[in-house]
Scaffold this motif. Structure first.
Motif, PDB file in Angstrom:
ATOM      1  N   MET A   1       0.645  -1.160  -0.023  1.00  0.00           N
ATOM      2  CA  MET A   1       0.069  -0.015   0.169  1.00  0.00           C
ATOM      3  C   MET A   1       0.843   1.455  -0.123  1.00  0.00           C
ATOM      4  SD  MET A   1      -2.788   1.179   2.665  1.00  0.00           S
ATOM      5  CE  MET A   1      -2.006   1.700   3.865  1.00  0.00           C
ATOM      6  N   SER A   2       0.317   2.226  -0.858  1.00  0.00           N
ATOM      7  CA  SER A   2       1.286   3.476  -0.832  1.00  0.00           C
ATOM      8  C   SER A   2       0.319   4.592  -0.466  1.00  0.00           C
ATOM      9  CB  SER A   2       1.761   3.614  -2.326  1.00  0.00           C
ATOM     10  OG  SER A   2       2.645   2.804  -2.536  1.00  0.00           O
ATOM     11  N   LYS A   3       0.891   5.705   0.050  1.00  0.00           N
ATOM     12  CA  LYS A   3       0.213   6.811   0.342  1.00  0.00           C
ATOM     13  C   LYS A   3       0.857   7.930  -0.275  1.00  0.00           C
ATOM     14  CE  LYS A   3      -1.442   5.646   4.831  1.00  0.00           C
ATOM     15  NZ  LYS A   3      -1.967   6.238   5.940  1.00  0.00           N
ATOM     16  N   ILE A  69       3.082   5.606  -9.098  1.00  0.00           N
ATOM     17  CA  ILE A  69       3.511   4.992  -7.790  1.00  0.00           C
ATOM     18  C   ILE A  69       2.320   4.048  -7.597  1.00  0.00           C
ATOM     19  CG2 ILE A  69       2.224   6.827  -6.632  1.00  0.00           C
ATOM     20  CD1 ILE A  69       4.189   6.502  -4.479  1.00  0.00           C
ATOM     21  N   ALA A  70       2.780   2.813  -7.143  1.00  0.00           N
ATOM     22  CA  ALA A  70       1.944   1.732  -6.691  1.00  0.00           C
ATOM     23  C   ALA A  70       1.063   1.178  -8.003  1.00  0.00           C
ATOM     24  CB  ALA A  70       0.821   1.988  -5.545  1.00  0.00           C
ATOM     25  N   GLY A  71       1.698   1.319  -9.091  1.00  0.00           N
ATOM     26  CA  GLY A  71       1.110   0.734 -10.399  1.00  0.00           C
ATOM     27  C   GLY A  71      -0.349   1.788 -10.925  1.00  0.00           C
ATOM     28  N   ARG A  72      -0.138   3.056 -10.319  1.00  0.00           N
ATOM     29  CA  ARG A  72      -0.946   4.172 -10.758  1.00  0.00           C
ATOM     30  C   ARG A  72      -0.386   5.210 -11.391  1.00  0.00           C
ATOM     31  NH1 ARG A  72      -6.558   2.457  -9.317  1.00  0.00           N
ATOM     32  NH2 ARG A  72      -6.394   1.109  -7.402  1.00  0.00           N
ATOM     33  N   LYS A  73      -0.845   5.613 -12.458  1.00  0.00           N
ATOM     34  CA  LYS A  73      -0.084   6.724 -13.307  1.00  0.00           C
ATOM     35  C   LYS A  73      -0.821   8.052 -12.884  1.00  0.00           C
ATOM     36  CE  LYS A  73       1.529   8.469 -17.557  1.00  0.00           C
ATOM     37  NZ  LYS A  73       1.606   8.147 -18.962  1.00  0.00           N
ATOM     38  N   PHE A  74      -0.131   9.022 -12.173  1.00  0.00           N
ATOM     39  CA  PHE A  74      -0.747  10.304 -11.975  1.00  0.00           C
ATOM     40  C   PHE A  74      -0.231  11.296 -12.863  1.00  0.00           C
ATOM     41  CE2 PHE A  74      -0.767   8.173  -7.704  1.00  0.00           C
ATOM     42  CZ  PHE A  74      -1.379   9.192  -7.131  1.00  0.00           C
ATOM     43  N   PHE A  75      -1.303  12.174 -13.089  1.00  0.00           N
ATOM     44  CA  PHE A  75      -0.953  13.315 -14.054  1.00  0.00           C
ATOM     45  C   PHE A  75      -1.376  14.618 -13.000  1.00  0.00           C
ATOM     46  CE2 PHE A  75      -2.709  16.855 -16.620  1.00  0.00           C
ATOM     47  CZ  PHE A  75      -1.630  17.232 -17.541  1.00  0.00           C
ATOM     48  N   VAL A  76      -0.275  15.403 -13.027  1.00  0.00           N
ATOM     49  CA  VAL A  76      -0.473  16.524 -12.006  1.00  0.00           C
ATOM     50  C   VAL A  76      -0.332  17.995 -12.957  1.00  0.00           C
ATOM     51  CG1 VAL A  76       0.535  17.803 -10.029  1.00  0.00           C
ATOM     52  CG2 VAL A  76       0.763  15.300 -10.331  1.00  0.00           C
ATOM     53  N   ASP A 142      -4.651   6.788   0.100  1.00  0.00           N
ATOM     54  CA  ASP A 142      -4.042   5.240   0.219  1.00  0.00           C
ATOM     55  C   ASP A 142      -4.421   4.664  -0.973  1.00  0.00           C
ATOM     56  OD1 ASP A 142      -3.554   5.396   3.009  1.00  0.00           O
ATOM     57  OD2 ASP A 142      -5.632   5.434   3.671  1.00  0.00           O
ATOM     58  N   LEU A 143      -3.368   4.026  -1.815  1.00  0.00           N
ATOM     59  CA  LEU A 143      -3.525   3.596  -2.997  1.00  0.00           C
ATOM     60  C   LEU A 143      -3.499   1.872  -2.568  1.00  0.00           C
ATOM     61  CD1 LEU A 143      -0.970   5.345  -5.013  1.00  0.00           C
ATOM     62  CD2 LEU A 143      -3.471   6.065  -4.819  1.00  0.00           C
ATOM     63  N   LEU A 144      -4.858   1.335  -2.737  1.00  0.00           N
ATOM     64  CA  LEU A 144      -4.971  -0.005  -2.844  1.00  0.00           C
ATOM     65  C   LEU A 144      -5.067  -0.742  -3.923  1.00  0.00           C
ATOM     66  CD1 LEU A 144      -7.589   0.373   0.192  1.00  0.00           C
ATOM     67  CD2 LEU A 144      -4.936   0.153   0.476  1.00  0.00           C
ATOM     68  N   PHE A 165     -13.687   9.445   1.813  1.00  0.00           N
ATOM     69  CA  PHE A 165     -14.350   8.848   0.573  1.00  0.00           C
ATOM     70  C   PHE A 165     -13.538   7.402   0.162  1.00  0.00           C
ATOM     71  CE2 PHE A 165     -16.639   7.980  -2.993  1.00  0.00           C
ATOM     72  CZ  PHE A 165     -17.992   8.252  -2.563  1.00  0.00           C
ATOM     73  N   GLU A 166     -14.226   6.501  -0.067  1.00  0.00           N
ATOM     74  CA  GLU A 166     -13.381   5.245  -0.732  1.00  0.00           C
ATOM     75  C   GLU A 166     -13.807   5.126  -1.991  1.00  0.00           C
ATOM     76  OE1 GLU A 166     -13.062   0.728   0.247  1.00  0.00           O
ATOM     77  OE2 GLU A 166     -12.867   2.499   1.762  1.00  0.00           O
ATOM     78  N   PHE A 167     -12.943   5.310  -3.115  1.00  0.00           N
ATOM     79  CA  PHE A 167     -13.411   5.164  -4.735  1.00  0.00           C
ATOM     80  C   PHE A 167     -12.897   3.731  -5.133  1.00  0.00           C
ATOM     81  CE2 PHE A 167     -12.364   9.676  -3.841  1.00  0.00           C
ATOM     82  CZ  PHE A 167     -13.432  10.285  -4.549  1.00  0.00           C
ATOM     83  N   GLU A 168     -13.827   3.089  -5.862  1.00  0.00           N
ATOM     84  CA  GLU A 168     -13.593   1.990  -6.633  1.00  0.00           C
ATOM     85  C   GLU A 168     -12.911   2.199  -7.968  1.00  0.00           C
ATOM     86  OE1 GLU A 168     -14.120  -1.327  -5.614  1.00  0.00           O
ATOM     87  OE2 GLU A 168     -14.773  -0.255  -3.631  1.00  0.00           O
ATOM     88  N   LEU A 169     -11.651   1.656  -7.757  1.00  0.00           N
ATOM     89  CA  LEU A 169     -10.744   2.040  -8.961  1.00  0.00           C
ATOM     90  C   LEU A 169      -9.751   1.003  -9.404  1.00  0.00           C
ATOM     91  CD1 LEU A 169     -10.670   4.760 -10.807  1.00  0.00           C
ATOM     92  CD2 LEU A 169      -8.667   5.470  -9.653  1.00  0.00           C
ATOM     93  N   PRO A 170     -10.166  -0.065  -9.929  1.00  0.00           N
ATOM     94  CA  PRO A 170      -9.210  -1.184 -10.214  1.00  0.00           C
ATOM     95  C   PRO A 170      -8.244  -0.645 -11.193  1.00  0.00           C
ATOM     96  CG  PRO A 170     -11.714  -1.914 -10.814  1.00  0.00           C
ATOM     97  CD  PRO A 170     -11.391  -0.253 -10.527  1.00  0.00           C
ATOM     98  N   LYS A 171      -6.910  -1.044 -11.067  1.00  0.00           N
ATOM     99  CA  LYS A 171      -5.680  -0.872 -11.804  1.00  0.00           C
ATOM    100  C   LYS A 171      -6.141  -1.375 -13.361  1.00  0.00           C
ATOM    101  CE  LYS A 171      -2.488  -1.144  -8.203  1.00  0.00           C
ATOM    102  NZ  LYS A 171      -1.268  -1.940  -7.608  1.00  0.00           N
ATOM    103  N   LYS A 172      -5.806  -0.276 -14.172  1.00  0.00           N
ATOM    104  CA  LYS A 172      -6.131  -0.540 -15.460  1.00  0.00           C
ATOM    105  C   LYS A 172      -5.003  -1.418 -16.158  1.00  0.00           C
ATOM    106  CE  LYS A 172      -7.590   4.086 -16.278  1.00  0.00           C
ATOM    107  NZ  LYS A 172      -7.526   5.641 -16.783  1.00  0.00           N
TER     108      LYS A 172
END
Length: 172
Positions: A1-3, A69-76, A142-144, A165-172
């Motif tokens: 888990m990453s934060k 990070i943690a298999g998630r791509k961030f655009f900032v 928290d990236l789960l 809030f908790e978002f359902e967001l499966p990894k792509k």
């Protein structure tokens, strides 16, 4: 888990950014500042923050950036070049273009988060001049594996539990 800590629109505040860094440095894996820090990139207060250039910033910040990070791509991005005060449509197209899972932006000073087309769009509000809320806010994600938990904090470090809030967001 990453934060991931996300903050924006600090507009010249220095002590507050240092306090945030000291408070969360050992618990988060990434700290993002979505622009309008009004600090120069080489200022010590910006150490440790992945930062983009807002409409009130000077210096050599990038206008936008991506990171993974943690298999998630961030655009900032700050958001002013995407007209985020009126619509997220332009930002949605850019997110699709770069394949972002999570988009972090500021500019409007309005705390908000929503999933559009499988992408989480997050504005952490402002720690200096919030709009539509009294609290000066920042966010920790928290990236789960299949979900992202969002916790919202005010500048004093108090968690605003009613805004979690908790978002359902499966990894792509």
């Amino acid at each position: 888990m990453s934060k991931v800590l996300v903050v924006s629109d600090s507009h010249g505040l220095t002590n507050e950014l240092e306090v945030l860094r000291a408070r969360h440095l050992n618990e988060v894996d990434l700290m993002i500042h979505c622009g309008d820090s009004e600090m120069m990139p080489d200022d010590n207060v910006m150490n440790g923050y992945l930062t983009v250039k807002g409409n009130c910033d000077f210096g050599s910040y990038p206008l936008e950036t991506t990171t993974e990070i943690a298999g998630r791509k961030f655009f900032v991005t700050h958001g002013h070049r995407y007209s985020v005060k009126s619509s997220l449509m332009n930002l949605k197209y850019k997110a699709a273009e770069v394949g972002a899972d999570i988009v972090c932006f500021g500019h409007s000073h309005v705390l908000g988060a929503e999933v559009i087309g499988g992408t989480l769009f997050l504005n952490p509000g402002s720690i200096r001049m919030p709009r539509e809320r009294l609290e000066k806010t920042y966010v920790i994600l928290d990236l789960l594996d299949e979900t992202i938990k969002m916790s919202v904090y005010d500048i004093s470090g108090r968690e605003l539990k009613e805004l979690a809030f908790e978002f359902e967001l499966p990894k792509k």
